[in-house]
Motif scaffolding. Structure first.
Motif, PDB file in Angstrom:
ATOM      1  N   PHE A   4       0.848  -1.190   0.000  1.00  0.00           N
ATOM      2  CA  PHE A   4       0.000   0.000   0.000  1.00  0.00           C
ATOM      3  C   PHE A   4       0.886   1.244   0.000  1.00  0.00           C
ATOM      4  N   PRO A   5       1.298   1.709  -1.173  1.00  0.00           N
ATOM      5  CA  PRO A   5       2.167   2.882  -1.261  1.00  0.00           C
ATOM      6  C   PRO A   5       1.410   4.154  -0.903  1.00  0.00           C
ATOM      7  N   PRO A   6       2.130   5.255  -0.677  1.00  0.00           N
ATOM      8  CA  PRO A   6       1.455   6.536  -0.413  1.00  0.00           C
ATOM      9  C   PRO A   6       0.474   6.880  -1.528  1.00  0.00           C
ATOM     10  N   GLY A   7      -0.699   7.387  -1.118  1.00  0.00           N
ATOM     11  CA  GLY A   7      -1.749   7.697  -2.065  1.00  0.00           C
ATOM     12  C   GLY A   7      -2.802   6.623  -2.173  1.00  0.00           C
ATOM     13  N   THR A   8      -2.603   5.474  -1.518  1.00  0.00           N
ATOM     14  CA  THR A   8      -3.594   4.404  -1.565  1.00  0.00           C
ATOM     15  C   THR A   8      -4.815   4.786  -0.729  1.00  0.00           C
ATOM     16  N   PHE A   9      -5.977   4.573  -1.310  1.00  0.00           N
ATOM     17  CA  PHE A   9      -7.255   4.860  -0.640  1.00  0.00           C
ATOM     18  C   PHE A   9      -7.678   3.606   0.121  1.00  0.00           C
ATOM     19  N   MET A  10      -7.813   3.726   1.448  1.00  0.00           N
ATOM     20  CA  MET A  10      -8.116   2.587   2.311  1.00  0.00           C
ATOM     21  C   MET A  10      -9.534   2.718   2.862  1.00  0.00           C
ATOM     22  N   VAL A  11     -10.315   1.670   2.725  1.00  0.00           N
ATOM     23  CA  VAL A  11     -11.663   1.621   3.282  1.00  0.00           C
ATOM     24  C   VAL A  11     -11.624   0.641   4.456  1.00  0.00           C
ATOM     25  N   MET A  12     -11.848   1.156   5.658  1.00  0.00           N
ATOM     26  CA  MET A  12     -11.730   0.366   6.878  1.00  0.00           C
ATOM     27  C   MET A  12     -13.124   0.138   7.463  1.00  0.00           C
ATOM     28  N   LYS A  13     -13.532  -1.127   7.467  1.00  0.00           N
ATOM     29  CA  LYS A  13     -14.862  -1.497   7.937  1.00  0.00           C
ATOM     30  C   LYS A  13     -14.830  -1.833   9.426  1.00  0.00           C
ATOM     31  N   PRO A  14     -15.876  -1.442  10.178  1.00  0.00           N
ATOM     32  CA  PRO A  14     -15.916  -1.807  11.595  1.00  0.00           C
ATOM     33  C   PRO A  14     -15.829  -3.318  11.776  1.00  0.00           C
ATOM     34  N   ALA A  15     -15.090  -3.753  12.783  1.00  0.00           N
ATOM     35  CA  ALA A  15     -14.934  -5.184  13.059  1.00  0.00           C
ATOM     36  C   ALA A  15     -14.835  -5.375  14.564  1.00  0.00           C
ATOM     37  N   ALA A  16     -15.396  -6.472  15.035  1.00  0.00           N
ATOM     38  CA  ALA A  16     -15.315  -6.792  16.461  1.00  0.00           C
ATOM     39  C   ALA A  16     -13.864  -7.057  16.843  1.00  0.00           C
ATOM     40  N   PHE A  17     -13.460  -6.539  17.975  1.00  0.00           N
ATOM     41  CA  PHE A  17     -12.060  -6.655  18.394  1.00  0.00           C
ATOM     42  C   PHE A  17     -11.657  -8.120  18.534  1.00  0.00           C
ATOM     43  N   ASP A  18     -12.534  -8.950  19.055  1.00  0.00           N
ATOM     44  CA  ASP A  18     -12.209 -10.365  19.275  1.00  0.00           C
ATOM     45  C   ASP A  18     -12.069 -11.135  17.966  1.00  0.00           C
ATOM     46  N   GLU A  19     -12.568 -10.578  16.861  1.00  0.00           N
ATOM     47  CA  GLU A  19     -12.490 -11.259  15.574  1.00  0.00           C
ATOM     48  C   GLU A  19     -11.207 -10.928  14.810  1.00  0.00           C
ATOM     49  N   LEU A  20     -10.448  -9.954  15.283  1.00  0.00           N
ATOM     50  CA  LEU A  20      -9.211  -9.589  14.598  1.00  0.00           C
ATOM     51  C   LEU A  20      -8.179 -10.688  14.788  1.00  0.00           C
ATOM     52  N   LYS A  21      -7.395 -10.903  13.750  1.00  0.00           N
ATOM     53  CA  LYS A  21      -6.393 -11.976  13.789  1.00  0.00           C
ATOM     54  C   LYS A  21      -5.080 -11.483  13.193  1.00  0.00           C
ATOM     55  N   ALA A  22      -4.030 -12.248  13.413  1.00  0.00           N
ATOM     56  CA  ALA A  22      -2.716 -11.891  12.886  1.00  0.00           C
ATOM     57  C   ALA A  22      -2.780 -11.827  11.363  1.00  0.00           C
ATOM     58  N   GLY A  23      -2.197 -10.790  10.809  1.00  0.00           N
ATOM     59  CA  GLY A  23      -2.208 -10.579   9.368  1.00  0.00           C
ATOM     60  C   GLY A  23      -3.214  -9.546   8.921  1.00  0.00           C
ATOM     61  N   ASP A  24      -4.199  -9.226   9.769  1.00  0.00           N
ATOM     62  CA  ASP A  24      -5.179  -8.192   9.423  1.00  0.00           C
ATOM     63  C   ASP A  24      -4.525  -6.815   9.412  1.00  0.00           C
ATOM     64  N   VAL A  25      -4.952  -5.992   8.465  1.00  0.00           N
ATOM     65  CA  VAL A  25      -4.516  -4.595   8.421  1.00  0.00           C
ATOM     66  C   VAL A  25      -5.591  -3.752   9.095  1.00  0.00           C
ATOM     67  N   ILE A  26      -5.190  -2.966  10.081  1.00  0.00           N
ATOM     68  CA  ILE A  26      -6.154  -2.163  10.832  1.00  0.00           C
ATOM     69  C   ILE A  26      -5.704  -0.703  10.873  1.00  0.00           C
ATOM     70  N   THR A  27      -6.664   0.166  11.086  1.00  0.00           N
ATOM     71  CA  THR A  27      -6.376   1.571  11.368  1.00  0.00           C
ATOM     72  C   THR A  27      -6.704   1.818  12.838  1.00  0.00           C
ATOM     73  N   PHE A  28      -5.795   2.445  13.549  1.00  0.00           N
ATOM     74  CA  PHE A  28      -5.980   2.649  14.984  1.00  0.00           C
ATOM     75  C   PHE A  28      -5.460   4.021  15.397  1.00  0.00           C
ATOM     76  N   GLN A  29      -6.000   4.525  16.478  1.00  0.00           N
ATOM     77  CA  GLN A  29      -5.533   5.780  17.040  1.00  0.00           C
ATOM     78  C   GLN A  29      -4.153   5.574  17.665  1.00  0.00           C
ATOM     79  N   VAL A  30      -3.236   6.482  17.340  1.00  0.00           N
ATOM     80  CA  VAL A  30      -1.909   6.383  17.936  1.00  0.00           C
ATOM     81  C   VAL A  30      -2.003   6.565  19.452  1.00  0.00           C
ATOM     82  N   TYR A  31      -2.834   7.506  19.856  1.00  0.00           N
ATOM     83  CA  TYR A  31      -3.111   7.725  21.279  1.00  0.00           C
ATOM     84  C   TYR A  31      -4.626   7.740  21.432  1.00  0.00           C
TER      85      TYR A  31
END
Length: 215
Positions: A86-113
Protein backbone atom coordinates in the motif's frame (compact mmCIF):
# COMPACT_ATOMS: atom_id res chain seq x y z
CA UNK A 1 10.85 -2.22 -95.25
CA UNK A 2 7.83 -0.09 -94.46
CA UNK A 3 8.00 2.00 -91.30
CA UNK A 4 5.53 1.27 -88.46
CA UNK A 5 3.48 4.44 -88.34
CA UNK A 6 0.97 3.28 -85.69
CA UNK A 7 3.40 3.19 -82.73
CA UNK A 8 4.23 6.86 -82.88
CA UNK A 9 0.81 8.15 -83.92
CA UNK A 10 -0.17 11.21 -81.89
CA UNK A 11 -3.61 11.40 -80.33
CA UNK A 12 -5.98 13.88 -81.81
CA UNK A 13 -7.22 16.70 -79.52
CA UNK A 14 -10.65 15.05 -79.37
CA UNK A 15 -9.11 11.69 -78.35
CA UNK A 16 -6.95 13.41 -75.71
CA UNK A 17 -9.98 15.09 -74.24
CA UNK A 18 -11.90 11.82 -74.31
CA UNK A 19 -9.19 9.79 -72.53
CA UNK A 20 -8.43 12.41 -69.80
CA UNK A 21 -12.07 13.01 -68.79
CA UNK A 22 -12.39 12.43 -64.99
CA UNK A 23 -14.88 9.91 -63.66
CA UNK A 24 -18.13 11.48 -62.63
CA UNK A 25 -19.20 11.17 -58.97
CA UNK A 26 -22.85 11.58 -58.21
CA UNK A 27 -23.96 13.81 -55.34
CA UNK A 28 -25.57 10.79 -53.69
CA UNK A 29 -22.18 9.01 -53.54
CA UNK A 30 -20.57 12.04 -51.90
CA UNK A 31 -23.41 12.34 -49.42
CA UNK A 32 -23.24 8.65 -48.62
CA UNK A 33 -19.49 8.84 -47.97
CA UNK A 34 -19.96 11.88 -45.76
CA UNK A 35 -22.63 10.09 -43.77
CA UNK A 36 -20.43 7.05 -43.31
CA UNK A 37 -17.64 9.23 -41.92
CA UNK A 38 -20.04 11.10 -39.65
CA UNK A 39 -21.57 7.84 -38.46
CA UNK A 40 -18.14 6.41 -37.60
CA UNK A 41 -17.20 9.47 -35.54
CA UNK A 42 -20.60 9.40 -33.86
CA UNK A 43 -20.04 5.75 -32.88
CA UNK A 44 -16.61 6.61 -31.45
CA UNK A 45 -18.15 9.48 -29.51
CA UNK A 46 -20.86 7.24 -28.08
CA UNK A 47 -18.30 4.64 -27.00
CA UNK A 48 -16.12 7.29 -25.36
CA UNK A 49 -19.13 8.81 -23.64
CA UNK A 50 -20.29 5.44 -22.33
CA UNK A 51 -16.77 4.61 -21.12
CA UNK A 52 -16.54 7.90 -19.24
CA UNK A 53 -19.92 7.28 -17.64
CA UNK A 54 -18.90 3.78 -16.53
CA UNK A 55 -15.63 5.07 -15.05
CA UNK A 56 -17.50 7.81 -13.18
CA UNK A 57 -20.05 5.29 -11.93
CA UNK A 58 -17.32 2.91 -10.74
CA UNK A 59 -15.48 5.72 -8.95
CA UNK A 60 -18.65 6.95 -7.25
CA UNK A 61 -19.61 3.46 -6.07
CA UNK A 62 -16.14 2.42 -4.88
CA UNK A 63 -15.00 5.70 -3.33
CA UNK A 64 -18.28 7.04 -1.92
CA UNK A 65 -21.34 4.83 -2.03
CA UNK A 66 -19.95 1.58 -0.58
CA UNK A 67 -18.09 3.26 2.32
CA UNK A 68 -21.21 5.23 3.28
CA UNK A 69 -23.54 2.21 2.91
CA UNK A 70 -21.32 -0.03 5.06
CA UNK A 71 -20.52 2.54 7.71
CA UNK A 72 -16.82 2.30 6.86
CA UNK A 73 -14.18 4.94 7.43
CA UNK A 74 -11.86 6.02 4.62
CA UNK A 75 -8.23 6.98 4.91
CA UNK A 76 -5.29 7.75 2.66
CA UNK A 77 -1.84 6.25 3.15
CA UNK A 78 0.57 9.18 3.53
CA UNK A 79 3.82 7.47 4.55
CA UNK A 80 5.95 4.59 3.27
CA UNK A 81 5.41 2.31 6.27
CA UNK A 82 3.12 0.01 4.23
CA UNK A 83 4.75 0.65 0.86
CA UNK A 84 5.31 -2.97 -0.14
CA UNK A 85 1.59 -3.38 -0.76
CA UNK A 86 0.00 0.00 0.00
CA UNK A 87 2.17 2.88 -1.26
CA UNK A 88 1.46 6.54 -0.41
CA UNK A 89 -1.75 7.70 -2.07
CA UNK A 90 -3.59 4.40 -1.57
CA UNK A 91 -7.25 4.86 -0.64
CA UNK A 92 -8.12 2.59 2.31
CA UNK A 93 -11.66 1.62 3.28
CA UNK A 94 -11.73 0.37 6.88
CA UNK A 95 -14.86 -1.50 7.94
CA UNK A 96 -15.92 -1.81 11.59
CA UNK A 97 -14.93 -5.18 13.06
CA UNK A 98 -15.32 -6.79 16.46
CA UNK A 99 -12.06 -6.66 18.39
CA UNK A 100 -12.21 -10.36 19.28
CA UNK A 101 -12.49 -11.26 15.57
CA UNK A 102 -9.21 -9.59 14.60
CA UNK A 103 -6.39 -11.98 13.79
CA UNK A 104 -2.72 -11.89 12.89
CA UNK A 105 -2.21 -10.58 9.37
CA UNK A 106 -5.18 -8.19 9.42
CA UNK A 107 -4.52 -4.59 8.42
CA UNK A 108 -6.15 -2.16 10.83
CA UNK A 109 -6.38 1.57 11.37
CA UNK A 110 -5.98 2.65 14.98
CA UNK A 111 -5.53 5.78 17.04
CA UNK A 112 -1.91 6.38 17.94
CA UNK A 113 -3.11 7.73 21.28
CA UNK A 114 -6.56 6.87 22.58
CA UNK A 115 -9.07 9.68 22.03
CA UNK A 116 -6.82 11.70 19.69
CA UNK A 117 -7.29 12.14 15.93
CA UNK A 118 -3.86 10.85 14.84
CA UNK A 119 -4.15 7.38 13.30
CA UNK A 120 -1.89 4.70 11.84
CA UNK A 121 -2.66 1.89 9.41
CA UNK A 122 -0.47 -1.13 10.16
CA UNK A 123 -0.66 -4.92 10.21
CA UNK A 124 -1.35 -7.09 13.26
CA UNK A 125 1.60 -9.42 13.89
CA UNK A 126 0.76 -10.68 17.37
CA UNK A 127 -1.19 -10.30 20.59
CA UNK A 128 -0.46 -9.30 24.16
CA UNK A 129 -2.23 -8.36 27.37
CA UNK A 130 -2.04 -5.66 30.01
CA UNK A 131 -1.55 -6.26 33.72
CA UNK A 132 -5.34 -6.10 34.01
CA UNK A 133 -5.60 -8.99 31.48
CA UNK A 134 -6.89 -6.68 28.75
CA UNK A 135 -6.12 -8.08 25.32
CA UNK A 136 -3.89 -5.90 23.13
CA UNK A 137 -2.55 -6.03 19.59
CA UNK A 138 1.06 -5.92 18.46
CA UNK A 139 1.32 -4.05 15.15
CA UNK A 140 3.99 -3.23 12.59
CA UNK A 141 4.24 -1.45 9.27
CA UNK A 142 5.11 -3.82 6.42
CA UNK A 143 8.04 -1.61 5.45
CA UNK A 144 9.24 -0.91 8.99
CA UNK A 145 12.13 -2.73 10.65
CA UNK A 146 10.63 -2.76 14.14
CA UNK A 147 7.25 -3.25 15.80
CA UNK A 148 5.19 -0.26 16.85
CA UNK A 149 6.39 0.86 20.28
CA UNK A 150 2.99 0.73 22.00
CA UNK A 151 0.42 -2.08 22.00
CA UNK A 152 -3.02 -1.27 20.58
CA UNK A 153 -6.08 -1.55 22.81
CA UNK A 154 -9.62 -2.26 21.64
CA UNK A 155 -10.72 1.34 22.21
CA UNK A 156 -8.10 2.56 19.74
CA UNK A 157 -9.14 0.43 16.76
CA UNK A 158 -11.00 2.34 14.02
CA UNK A 159 -11.58 -0.52 11.63
CA UNK A 160 -10.23 -3.46 9.64
CA UNK A 161 -9.26 -3.24 5.98
CA UNK A 162 -12.27 -3.79 3.71
CA UNK A 163 -10.59 -2.92 0.40
CA UNK A 164 -7.98 -0.56 -0.98
CA UNK A 165 -7.75 1.43 -4.22
CA UNK A 166 -4.27 2.55 -5.32
CA UNK A 167 -3.37 6.10 -6.36
CA UNK A 168 -6.74 7.77 -5.73
CA UNK A 169 -6.40 8.60 -2.05
CA UNK A 170 -5.25 12.17 -2.65
CA UNK A 171 -8.26 12.79 -4.91
CA UNK A 172 -10.57 11.44 -2.22
CA UNK A 173 -8.92 13.74 0.31
CA UNK A 174 -9.68 16.69 -1.93
CA UNK A 175 -13.37 15.78 -1.81
CA UNK A 176 -13.28 15.75 1.97
CA UNK A 177 -14.12 12.77 4.14
CA UNK A 178 -16.49 14.81 6.32
CA UNK A 179 -18.81 15.53 3.37
CA UNK A 180 -19.15 11.99 2.02
CA UNK A 181 -22.93 12.04 2.35
CA UNK A 182 -23.17 15.23 0.32
CA UNK A 183 -20.84 13.88 -2.35
CA UNK A 184 -22.89 10.69 -2.54
CA UNK A 185 -26.01 12.71 -3.37
CA UNK A 186 -24.12 14.87 -5.88
CA UNK A 187 -22.63 11.83 -7.62
CA UNK A 188 -25.99 10.05 -7.79
CA UNK A 189 -27.76 13.09 -9.22
CA UNK A 190 -24.98 13.67 -11.76
CA UNK A 191 -25.02 10.06 -12.96
CA UNK A 192 -28.81 9.93 -13.21
CA UNK A 193 -28.86 13.24 -15.11
CA UNK A 194 -26.14 12.10 -17.49
CA UNK A 195 -28.00 8.86 -18.17
CA UNK A 196 -31.25 10.74 -18.82
CA UNK A 197 -29.55 13.08 -21.30
CA UNK A 198 -27.93 10.14 -23.10
CA UNK A 199 -31.26 8.33 -23.45
CA UNK A 200 -33.01 11.52 -24.60
CA UNK A 201 -30.41 12.14 -27.29
CA UNK A 202 -30.71 8.55 -28.51
CA UNK A 203 -34.50 8.87 -28.79
CA UNK A 204 -34.38 12.28 -30.46
CA UNK A 205 -31.61 11.41 -32.93
CA UNK A 206 -32.97 12.20 -36.46
CA UNK A 207 -33.40 9.30 -38.82
CA UNK A 208 -31.44 9.10 -42.05
CA UNK A 209 -33.26 9.92 -45.35
CA UNK A 210 -33.14 6.24 -46.35
CA UNK A 211 -34.96 5.23 -43.14
CA UNK A 212 -37.50 8.03 -43.59
CA UNK A 213 -38.11 7.00 -47.20
CA UNK A 214 -38.56 3.38 -46.18
CA UNK A 215 -41.08 4.50 -43.56
Amino acid sequence: MAADLTAGRALSPRAARRTSRPALVSPSDVEQGRRKGTGAWAAVGRIASMSAMLVALFAAVVLIVIPVATGSQTYTILTQSMEQKFPPGTFMVMKPAAFDELKAGDVITFQVYSGRPEVETHRIIGFGATQQSEKTLITKGDNNGANDPEPVRAIQVEGKLFYAVPYVGFVANALGNSDRGTWTIVAAVALIGYGAITVYRSVRRPRSPQVQAAG
